[in-house]
Design a protein around this motif. Structure first.
Motif, PDB file in Angstrom:
ATOM      1  N   VAL A   1       0.540  -1.129  -0.031  1.00 33.94           N
ATOM      2  CA  VAL A   1       0.131  -0.093   0.019  1.00 33.94           C
ATOM      3  C   VAL A   1       1.146   1.366   0.100  1.00 33.94           C
ATOM      4  O   VAL A   1       0.686   2.201  -0.732  1.00 33.94           O
TER       5      VAL A   1
ATOM      6  N   TYR B   1      -6.775  -1.969  -3.105  1.00 31.19           N
ATOM      7  CA  TYR B   1      -7.931  -2.030  -2.150  1.00 31.19           C
ATOM      8  C   TYR B   1      -7.650  -3.354  -1.736  1.00 31.19           C
ATOM      9  O   TYR B   1      -8.240  -3.406  -0.201  1.00 31.19           O
TER      10      TYR B   1
ATOM     11  N   CYS C   1      -5.289  -2.796   1.141  1.00 31.09           N
ATOM     12  CA  CYS C   1      -5.713  -2.161   2.148  1.00 31.09           C
ATOM     13  C   CYS C   1      -6.416  -2.935   3.202  1.00 31.09           C
ATOM     14  O   CYS C   1      -6.559  -2.910   4.380  1.00 31.09           O
TER      15      CYS C   1
ATOM     16  N   MET D   1      -4.724  -5.226   5.060  1.00 29.87           N
ATOM     17  CA  MET D   1      -3.843  -4.611   6.122  1.00 29.87           C
ATOM     18  C   MET D   1      -4.762  -4.232   7.303  1.00 29.87           C
ATOM     19  O   MET D   1      -3.991  -4.487   8.612  1.00 29.87           O
ATOM     20  N   ALA D   2      -5.935  -3.624   7.044  1.00 28.28           N
ATOM     21  CA  ALA D   2      -6.443  -3.207   8.268  1.00 28.28           C
ATOM     22  C   ALA D   2      -7.220  -4.671   8.921  1.00 28.28           C
ATOM     23  O   ALA D   2      -7.219  -4.762  10.023  1.00 28.28           O
TER      24      ALA D   2
END
Length: 196
Positions: A161, A181, A184, A187-188
């Motif tokens: 990212v 995305y 992302c 990652m979250a």
């Protein structure tokens, strides 16, 4: 922690979010993590990730200095080994600049080395989770291995990212690719599960 200890000593304890010291700590923590995230966009992950242990060593030193926590011999030995390992990694990691683009990330995600790595990691994680949840093996090593396995995916996602954002800022838009995305979300999700 200092803010929590001060609030706990009061006769009429207030919530922690009413303390200026607590907010100062939260803001500094957030700024540090933004800086850490930004570093992944400019430096190899092999350099950035180990340097995170320096903050742990700093926290241990500060807690002994300001919070009067005792440092055990094992703490000092662990800190010394962490600093020595970080020094060796930073000194001997090759400094090869690599631009992370969406197409490179897509190619890496379907390459055989990554697929094999992901399969081994998922199997290991599931086995450890089985022992932790079903067999009630609550040993600290099991917990640390679960978090470390998730953290390795977090580092991969953060590097992807941050690299794509850096490349986009330089003028070649990478945010239109779906892989951005996906990274992302990965990652979250891995960050949230590490906290849990």
């Amino acid at each position: 922690k200092c803010a929590h200890l001060r609030l706990a000593c009061q006769t009429d304890p207030k919530p922690c979010y009413t303390s200026k010291l607590w907010w100062c700590g939260i803001i500094l923590l957030g700024l540090g993590e933004v800086g850490n995230f930004t570093a992944y966009g400019f430096a190899p992950a092999a350099l950035v990730a180990p340097l995170g242990c320096v903050s742990v060593i700093g926290s241990a030193f500060i807690s002994g200095l300001f919070l009067k926590e005792t440092m055990r011999a094992a703490d000092i030995l662990g800190g010394t080994l962490a600093v020595a390992g970080t020094y060796l990694l930073v000194t001997f990691t090759p400094n090869v600049p690599q631009e992370i683009t969406a197409k490179k990330v897509q190619n890496y995600l379907v390459s055989w080395p990554f697929v094999i790595y992901a399969i081994i990691e998922i199997i290991t994680f599931c086995v450890l989770l089985y022992f932790y949840k079903r067999k009630a093996v609550k040993h600290i090593v099991v917990l640390l291995m679960l978090v470390a396995l998730l953290a390795s995916l977090t580092v991969i996602a953060v590097k992807a990212v941050a690299g794509m954002i850096t490349h986009s800022v330089k003028g070649k838009m990478q945010l239109a690719y779906p892989v951005f995305y996906i990274m992302c979300i990965l990652m979250a999700a891995t960050c949230a599960f590490q906290v849990k």
